[in-house]
Each structure stands twice: as structure tokens, then as C-alpha cells.
Scaffold this motif. Structure first.
Motif, PDB file in Angstrom:
ATOM      1  N   PHE A 123      -9.153 -13.538 -11.051  1.00 32.02           N
ATOM      2  CA  PHE A 123      -8.771 -13.408 -12.460  1.00 32.02           C
ATOM      3  C   PHE A 123      -9.925 -13.826 -13.374  1.00 32.02           C
ATOM      4  O   PHE A 123     -10.248 -13.150 -14.348  1.00 32.02           O
ATOM      5  CB  PHE A 123      -7.543 -14.274 -12.762  1.00 32.02           C
ATOM      6  N   PHE A 124     -10.550 -14.942 -13.041  1.00 36.10           N
ATOM      7  CA  PHE A 124     -11.612 -15.456 -13.902  1.00 36.10           C
ATOM      8  C   PHE A 124     -12.881 -14.613 -13.782  1.00 36.10           C
ATOM      9  O   PHE A 124     -13.566 -14.371 -14.779  1.00 36.10           O
ATOM     10  CB  PHE A 124     -11.869 -16.925 -13.575  1.00 36.10           C
ATOM     11  N   SER A 157     -12.185 -11.232 -15.734  1.00 38.95           N
ATOM     12  CA  SER A 157     -12.150 -11.409 -17.185  1.00 38.95           C
ATOM     13  C   SER A 157     -13.539 -11.715 -17.734  1.00 38.95           C
ATOM     14  O   SER A 157     -13.879 -11.302 -18.846  1.00 38.95           O
ATOM     15  CB  SER A 157     -11.157 -12.502 -17.577  1.00 38.95           C
ATOM     16  N   ARG A 170      -2.645 -19.203 -17.105  1.00 40.06           N
ATOM     17  CA  ARG A 170      -3.948 -18.730 -17.589  1.00 40.06           C
ATOM     18  C   ARG A 170      -4.317 -17.404 -16.919  1.00 40.06           C
ATOM     19  O   ARG A 170      -4.902 -16.522 -17.553  1.00 40.06           O
ATOM     20  CB  ARG A 170      -5.026 -19.779 -17.322  1.00 40.06           C
ATOM     21  N   CYS A 171      -3.983 -17.274 -15.649  1.00 43.05           N
ATOM     22  CA  CYS A 171      -4.245 -16.011 -14.940  1.00 43.05           C
ATOM     23  C   CYS A 171      -3.409 -14.875 -15.530  1.00 43.05           C
ATOM     24  O   CYS A 171      -3.902 -13.758 -15.720  1.00 43.05           O
ATOM     25  CB  CYS A 171      -3.936 -16.166 -13.450  1.00 43.05           C
ATOM     26  N   LYS A 198      -2.312 -14.532 -18.532  1.00 39.54           N
ATOM     27  CA  LYS A 198      -2.847 -14.124 -19.835  1.00 39.54           C
ATOM     28  C   LYS A 198      -3.995 -13.132 -19.693  1.00 39.54           C
ATOM     29  O   LYS A 198      -4.254 -12.334 -20.594  1.00 39.54           O
ATOM     30  CB  LYS A 198      -3.319 -15.356 -20.611  1.00 39.54           C
ATOM     31  N   ARG A 199      -4.695 -13.181 -18.566  1.00 41.63           N
ATOM     32  CA  ARG A 199      -5.832 -12.291 -18.340  1.00 41.63           C
ATOM     33  C   ARG A 199      -5.418 -10.957 -17.720  1.00 41.63           C
ATOM     34  O   ARG A 199      -6.252 -10.082 -17.525  1.00 41.63           O
ATOM     35  CB  ARG A 199      -6.852 -12.990 -17.426  1.00 41.63           C
ATOM     36  N   THR A 200      -4.140 -10.817 -17.392  1.00 39.08           N
ATOM     37  CA  THR A 200      -3.651  -9.641 -16.673  1.00 39.08           C
ATOM     38  C   THR A 200      -3.139  -8.582 -17.641  1.00 39.08           C
ATOM     39  O   THR A 200      -2.306  -8.863 -18.499  1.00 39.08           O
ATOM     40  CB  THR A 200      -2.523 -10.047 -15.707  1.00 39.08           C
TER      41      THR A 200
END
Length: 361
Positions: free
Chosen positions: A100-101, A104, A130-131, A133-135
Motif C-alpha cells: 500500500f505504501f 501510493s 491508513r491502507c 485510505k490509499r485504496t
């Protein structure tokens, strides 16, 4: 479309087989699909099959799923690979966080499939949010799975998509011979194909089988699969001549063709793909009302459903179908019709639409 699949799983199970099937079917539709994974994974043991499914295999030199080198390797892969998106396959809700990081940071859209969602706590829940939110888009493999994701992780409904798993239907429809099993001709064969894990409920099936054998001595139970309970179950039941531990098998369609009944006694089940495989093979199904299974089996029509953790109900359902061949025939036909709803082609077409939403919406 150029797509990167990623998982940090150390194991190979239903989720990984679905990834492989999705990749094969997406490639037939004209897309390019590559796979990134850690070298510690059991996926490495099946590279020959993976090479047929994916355009390219990108093994990452890491020693376990928590190794931070996943992050740096994925950043390099995503920068150099010119991927349209990354599809992250989560075998549990806390997995794959480095992907994910990395994605992003590089600006590559993220699609996830949550194969087995459950609640997290403490710092793991914080990282998970937090993951999320990035999806861009998340795929749920059953309506039960969909509800869990909404309730547990507060994923907005417009970013959630229901895409049922699928099977290669022709593999199970083919008029093949059944597997050669150590069973006398004319005896009745019950088959269970599942990881030997507590959540799969083997002990309830074994209790039911022991009860049934008192009145049906020519009954046999085939247990296909491996897992953490394998040694314990073999130690307890391995000396019983009518209980057969077959281990991991690649000839699942042939084993199903040699079966009279299929039973899945799961306590928890995200989807239950093997139920669809059994129905497609023309084998009457008995399963528990666990997770996504009731979406596959119409109770009393395309199979029989019983409560989880209830060996008495399992015993009754199995006895009912053994003693009623006409009902078995009706369920067999309805199950075959039901299985046609869950094909790899339908799964892939819906998944491609999710990819398009992730890229353009």
C-alpha cells in the motif's frame, strides 16, 4: 491494461489459486498480468504453473512477510514496470501493508481483494485504516464478506465491489474417469476437500462419520488437504480403515468424479469455492451455513445446509441423501445449474470493470 498482482502470503491455498485463475483469464482477454511475491512463499514451489498463468514472475528476496525489503523492492518494480494498477490480494486483513505504501508513493492505483476479513486491534487496526485510505477500490468475494468489510473497516460502499470467485467450469464438466481410490466397488464415498485447520470443522464431520458407520459399514471418508491439524487428525483417526487421508492433491476433479457426496463442515468460510467445484462435478453437496456458503447453495434445492459445529445435523443430512437416491439426483442436477453462475470468465469480466473504476473514477 498492465496489472501487477501482489501477495505476501507464505502459503498456497484457495486465494492464491484464485489469483492464478484470474491472471490466466485476464490474459486471454488481452491484458498483461505480472506477479510479485516473496521468495519465502510456497508459491515458489509451483513456478511452472505460475509461469503459465502470468506474463512475468517478480520474486522479491525477503525472508518473511514483515521484511521491509518488500517496500523498497515494490517501489522499484512499480517505477520500472509502467503498471496501470496494482491488485493486492490480502490473505488476511493485516497482510501486504508494504504494498500500500509503495504504490501510493509511486502513484499507482490500488485495488484490493479481501479474501478473509476479520477485525484487527491496536496498531494493526490503525495501519489497516491508513491502507484503506490509499485504496481506490476493494473487492469482496461474497455478500457476507462485503458486509464484514463495511462494518469492520468502514469502507465506503461506493468503493466496495461484490465479485464472486469463479472456477474453470470445463475442468469439472469433462467426462473424465474418477480417480483410482482404495475403495471396494459399490461402496459409498464421502469427500471433504479443505485445509486441515480448526476453522474447517473436520472434527464435526469425523464425529458424524463415526456415528454413520455404525449402520452403514460400507461408507468411506476421503479427506483431501494438509494443514496444522493434519498430524493430530491422523494420530486419532489414521488407524480406521474407512477414513482415508489423501494429502494435497492436484487431481481434484478426478477425486470429485469418484465421490458420491461432498461435505464441507466449515465453522468459518469466506466463500467456499470447492462447493462450486463439487456441484460442477455433479456431486451432491452438504455444507454448513458459514460465511459465503449460503450464497452458493440453495438449501434443499442445490444442496443441503446445516448449522456449523453440529455433528448431529451433519449425520442426519448425510444419512438423508445416502438413503434417498432420487433426492440426490434432483440436487445433483440443480447443483450443476447453480455452478454455471460462478465461472472464471464472469469473475474476470467483473474484476476488469473494477480496475476501470480504479483508474478513471
Amino acid at each position: 491494461m498492465r496489472i501487477l498482482f501482489y501477495t505476501d502470503t507464505p502459503h498456497v491455498g484457495g486465494a492464491e489459486k484464485q489469483m492464478e485463475l484470474l491472471a490466466k483469464t485476464a490474459r486471454k482477454a488481452g491484458h498483461s498480468v505480472c506477479l510479485a511475491y516473496g521468495v519465502y512463499s510456497q508459491l515458489n514451489n509451483g513456478r511452472t504453473a505460475l509461469e503459465k498463468a502470468y506474463n512475468e514472475l517478480l520474486s522479491i528476496r525477503t525472508i518473511h512477510k514483515h521484511d521491509p525489503r518488500h517496500y523498497f523492492a515494490l517501489k522499484r518494480i512499480l517505477k520500472k514496470g509502467h503498471f496501470d494498477l496494482i491488485h493486492i490480494h490480502l490473505w488476511n486483513p493485516g497482510s501486504c501493508r508494504y504494498a500500500f505504501f509503495a504504490a501510493s508513493q509511486v502513484g499507482v492505483p490500488i485495488v484490493t481483494t479481501e479474501h478473509d476479513p476479520f477485525a484487527l486491534h491496536g496498531w494493526k487496526q490503525w495501519v489497516k485504516k491508513r491502507c484503506i485510505k490509499r485504496t481506490k477500490q476493494t473487492i469482496a468475494i461474497s455478500a457476507d464478506n462485503f458486509r464484514q468489510l463495511m462494518d469492520t473497516f468502514d469502507i465506503p460502499q461506493e468503493r466496495l465491489n461484490l465479485v464472486h470467485n469463479g472456477i474453470e467450469l470445463n475442468r469439472f464438466l469433462d467426462k473424465m474417469n474418477g480417480a483410482q481410490l482404495p475403495i471396494p466397488p459399490g461402496d459409498t464415498v464421502i469427500t471433504c476437500i479443505a485445509e486441515m485447520h480448526p476453522r474447517k470443522g473436520h472434527r464435526f464431520l469425523l464425529d458424524a462419520f463415526s456415528e454413520l458407520q455404525k449402520t452403514i459399514p460400507d461408507l468411506h471418508l476421503m479427506l483431501v488437504g494438509t494443514g496444522p491439524l493434519e498430524d493430530e487428525l491422523k494420530k486419532k483417526y489414521g488407524d480406521q480403515p474407512n477414513i482415508h487421508f489423501l494429502g494435497w492433491r492436484e487431481d481434484v476433479p478426478e477425486i470429485l468424479k469418484a465421490s458420491d457426496l461432498f461435505v464441507l463442515p466449515s465453522l468459518k468460510e469466506a466463500f467456499g469455492l470447492v462447493v462450486v467445484e463439487a456441484m460442477a462435478s455433479g456431486v451432491p453437496v452438504i455444507a454448513t451455513r458459514a460465511g459465503g456458503v449460503p450464497e452458493l447453495v440453495e438449501d434443499g434445492k442445490s444442496g443441503l445446509l446445516v448449522p456449523p459445529a453440529d455433528s448431529t445435523a451433519l449425520t442426519s443430512a448425510i444419512a438423508t441423501l445416502i438413503h434417498d437416491p432420487e433426492r440426490r439426483r434432483i440436487i445433483q442436477k440443480a447443483g450443476l445449474d447453480r455452478a454455471r453462475l460462478f465461472t472464471a470468465e464472469k469473475m474476470t469480466a467483473k474484476t476488469i470493470k473494477v480496475y476501470e473504476k480504479a483508474r478513471f473514477v
